[in-house]
Design a protein around this motif. Sequence first.
Motif, PDB file in Angstrom:
ATOM      1  N   TYR A 127      -4.072   6.271  -1.032  1.00 50.00           N
ATOM      2  CA  TYR A 127      -2.608   6.139  -0.964  1.00 50.00           C
ATOM      3  C   TYR A 127      -2.184   4.719  -0.605  1.00 50.00           C
ATOM      4  N   GLU A 128      -2.846   4.120   0.372  1.00 53.31           N
ATOM      5  CA  GLU A 128      -2.466   2.768   0.798  1.00 53.31           C
ATOM      6  C   GLU A 128      -2.681   1.745  -0.311  1.00 53.31           C
ATOM      7  N   LEU A 129      -3.707   1.941  -1.133  1.00 51.63           N
ATOM      8  CA  LEU A 129      -3.957   1.020  -2.250  1.00 51.63           C
ATOM      9  C   LEU A 129      -2.865   1.123  -3.314  1.00 51.63           C
ATOM     10  N   LEU A 130      -2.275   2.310  -3.456  1.00 49.74           N
ATOM     11  CA  LEU A 130      -1.247   2.539  -4.469  1.00 49.74           C
ATOM     12  C   LEU A 130       0.140   2.065  -4.024  1.00 49.74           C
ATOM     13  N   GLU A 131       0.401   2.067  -2.734  1.00 48.75           N
ATOM     14  CA  GLU A 131       1.744   1.765  -2.209  1.00 48.75           C
ATOM     15  C   GLU A 131       2.380   0.495  -2.767  1.00 48.75           C
ATOM     16  N   PRO A 132       1.668  -0.624  -2.913  1.00 52.01           N
ATOM     17  CA  PRO A 132       2.321  -1.843  -3.403  1.00 52.01           C
ATOM     18  C   PRO A 132       2.832  -1.744  -4.845  1.00 52.01           C
ATOM     19  N   TYR A 133       2.360  -0.752  -5.586  1.00 54.76           N
ATOM     20  CA  TYR A 133       2.668  -0.685  -7.014  1.00 54.76           C
ATOM     21  C   TYR A 133       3.802   0.254  -7.392  1.00 54.76           C
ATOM     22  N   CYS A 134       4.252   1.097  -6.467  1.00 54.02           N
ATOM     23  CA  CYS A 134       5.240   2.099  -6.858  1.00 54.02           C
ATOM     24  C   CYS A 134       6.358   2.210  -5.824  1.00 54.02           C
ATOM     25  N   LYS A 135       7.385   2.935  -6.201  1.00 54.19           N
ATOM     26  CA  LYS A 135       8.527   3.139  -5.318  1.00 54.19           C
ATOM     27  C   LYS A 135       8.126   3.960  -4.093  1.00 54.19           C
ATOM     28  N   GLU A 136       7.327   5.023  -4.354  1.00 51.75           N
ATOM     29  CA  GLU A 136       6.901   5.894  -3.262  1.00 51.75           C
ATOM     30  C   GLU A 136       5.630   6.625  -3.665  1.00 51.75           C
ATOM     31  N   VAL A 137       4.676   6.688  -2.752  1.00 50.11           N
ATOM     32  CA  VAL A 137       3.482   7.500  -2.946  1.00 50.11           C
ATOM     33  C   VAL A 137       3.767   8.875  -2.359  1.00 50.11           C
ATOM     34  N   ILE A 138       3.589   9.899  -3.166  1.00 54.09           N
ATOM     35  CA  ILE A 138       3.847  11.265  -2.713  1.00 54.09           C
ATOM     36  C   ILE A 138       2.511  11.950  -2.437  1.00 54.09           C
ATOM     37  N   ASN A 139       2.413  12.547  -1.271  1.00 58.25           N
ATOM     38  CA  ASN A 139       1.209  13.266  -0.862  1.00 58.25           C
ATOM     39  C   ASN A 139       1.216  14.635  -1.540  1.00 58.25           C
ATOM     40  N   THR A 140       0.757  14.657  -2.793  1.00 53.93           N
ATOM     41  CA  THR A 140       0.718  15.890  -3.570  1.00 53.93           C
ATOM     42  C   THR A 140      -0.317  15.734  -4.673  1.00 53.93           C
ATOM     43  N   ARG A 141      -0.492  16.762  -5.496  1.00 56.75           N
ATOM     44  CA  ARG A 141      -1.558  16.733  -6.513  1.00 56.75           C
ATOM     45  C   ARG A 141      -1.116  16.157  -7.850  1.00 56.75           C
ATOM     46  N   ILE A 142       0.112  16.418  -8.275  1.00 61.57           N
ATOM     47  CA  ILE A 142       0.581  15.902  -9.562  1.00 61.57           C
ATOM     48  C   ILE A 142       2.031  15.453  -9.404  1.00 61.57           C
ATOM     49  N   VAL A 143       2.322  14.253  -9.909  1.00 59.29           N
ATOM     50  CA  VAL A 143       3.697  13.747  -9.905  1.00 59.29           C
ATOM     51  C   VAL A 143       4.058  13.333 -11.327  1.00 59.29           C
ATOM     52  N   LYS A 144       5.170  13.886 -11.820  1.00 57.73           N
ATOM     53  CA  LYS A 144       5.715  13.473 -13.116  1.00 57.73           C
ATOM     54  C   LYS A 144       7.019  12.743 -12.835  1.00 57.73           C
ATOM     55  N   ASP A 145       7.050  11.462 -13.138  1.00 60.48           N
ATOM     56  CA  ASP A 145       8.270  10.662 -12.981  1.00 60.48           C
ATOM     57  C   ASP A 145       8.551  10.026 -14.336  1.00 60.48           C
ATOM     58  N   GLY A 146       9.466  10.630 -15.075  1.00 55.92           N
ATOM     59  CA  GLY A 146       9.763  10.162 -16.424  1.00 55.92           C
ATOM     60  C   GLY A 146       8.569  10.381 -17.329  1.00 55.92           C
ATOM     61  N   ASN A 147       8.156   9.317 -17.993  1.00 60.91           N
ATOM     62  CA  ASN A 147       7.044   9.434 -18.946  1.00 60.91           C
ATOM     63  C   ASN A 147       5.691   9.103 -18.320  1.00 60.91           C
ATOM     64  N   VAL A 148       5.640   9.013 -16.990  1.00 63.51           N
ATOM     65  CA  VAL A 148       4.396   8.719 -16.289  1.00 63.51           C
ATOM     66  C   VAL A 148       4.012   9.923 -15.433  1.00 63.51           C
ATOM     67  N   ILE A 149       2.759  10.355 -15.590  1.00 65.58           N
ATOM     68  CA  ILE A 149       2.246  11.461 -14.787  1.00 65.58           C
ATOM     69  C   ILE A 149       0.982  10.971 -14.092  1.00 65.58           C
ATOM     70  N   THR A 150       0.987  11.052 -12.764  1.00 64.63           N
ATOM     71  CA  THR A 150      -0.175  10.668 -11.977  1.00 64.63           C
ATOM     72  C   THR A 150      -0.697  11.910 -11.265  1.00 64.63           C
ATOM     73  N   ALA A 151      -2.010  11.957 -11.074  1.00 63.46           N
ATOM     74  CA  ALA A 151      -2.610  13.114 -10.423  1.00 63.46           C
ATOM     75  C   ALA A 151      -3.542  12.649  -9.316  1.00 63.46           C
ATOM     76  N   GLY A 152      -3.822  13.551  -8.398  1.00 66.79           N
ATOM     77  CA  GLY A 152      -4.632  13.253  -7.228  1.00 66.79           C
ATOM     78  C   GLY A 152      -6.106  13.134  -7.533  1.00 66.79           C
ATOM     79  N   GLY A 153      -6.926  13.581  -6.587  1.00 65.58           N
ATOM     80  CA  GLY A 153      -8.374  13.420  -6.662  1.00 65.58           C
ATOM     81  C   GLY A 153      -9.046  14.138  -7.816  1.00 65.58           C
ATOM     82  N   VAL A 154     -10.306  13.900  -7.942  1.00 63.18           N
ATOM     83  CA  VAL A 154     -11.161  14.251  -9.069  1.00 63.18           C
ATOM     84  C   VAL A 154     -10.874  15.616  -9.699  1.00 63.18           C
ATOM     85  N   THR A 155     -10.936  16.685  -8.931  1.00 60.82           N
ATOM     86  CA  THR A 155     -10.777  18.025  -9.504  1.00 60.82           C
ATOM     87  C   THR A 155      -9.365  18.290  -9.999  1.00 60.82           C
ATOM     88  N   THR A 156      -8.438  17.472  -9.599  1.00 64.45           N
ATOM     89  CA  THR A 156      -7.061  17.609 -10.084  1.00 64.45           C
ATOM     90  C   THR A 156      -6.998  17.395 -11.586  1.00 64.45           C
TER      91      THR A 156
END
Length: 193
Positions: A127-156
């Motif tokens: 999470y700390e490595l991601l913070e400089p690149y985005c508006k907010e890091v959300i402590n969850t498994r999947i985030v869809k913000d517009g046309n970008v979808i990011t997911a958590g750890g490996v099994t996610t």
Amino acid sequence: MKIALVLFDGVTFLDYVGFYDVIYRLNFFDKTKGTTWDICGLTDELTDELGMRVRVNVIKPNISEYDLVFIPRGMGTRKLKEDPEFMTWIRTSESVSNKISVCTGSLILGSAGFLKDKKATTHPNAYELLEPYCKEVINTRIVKDGNVITAGGVTTSIDLGIYLIELFVGKEEAEIVKKQIDYPYEAVGIVEV
């Protein structure tokens, strides 16, 4: 739909294979039949974190020609986010309709500038490595913000693949895929901004 699966030295193959095993099933449904994918990289052969090798079938394609770009995780992401050649190549995906990452693949999306003013997630240990690149890091498994979808750890990666089946085809079809892969779990922690 045309999918670019981006691989690199130091990738975590479970991130890639978990997603791929689900997403290739888009071809089973009328709405997404004809979906294609390329395993893309800067060289013709790559090695994962543990020494397993995989061949790339398209070397350094113009990613802007795809509808979806997928970037998995791996310790390689920490170096690649600072690698000018790799990042210049990734930035060619700026116009791609769907930008997807699992785990620290989000660091690549962030370094490319695709997470600016967006909410995102990654592996909880990064999470700390991601913070400089985005508006907010959300402590969850999947985030869809517009046309970008990011997911958590490996099994996610499996939950992410199922989520995309539901997004592109439908809930009933996602349930069919879950039965096919004997996946009895319900995804939790999906945030749509």
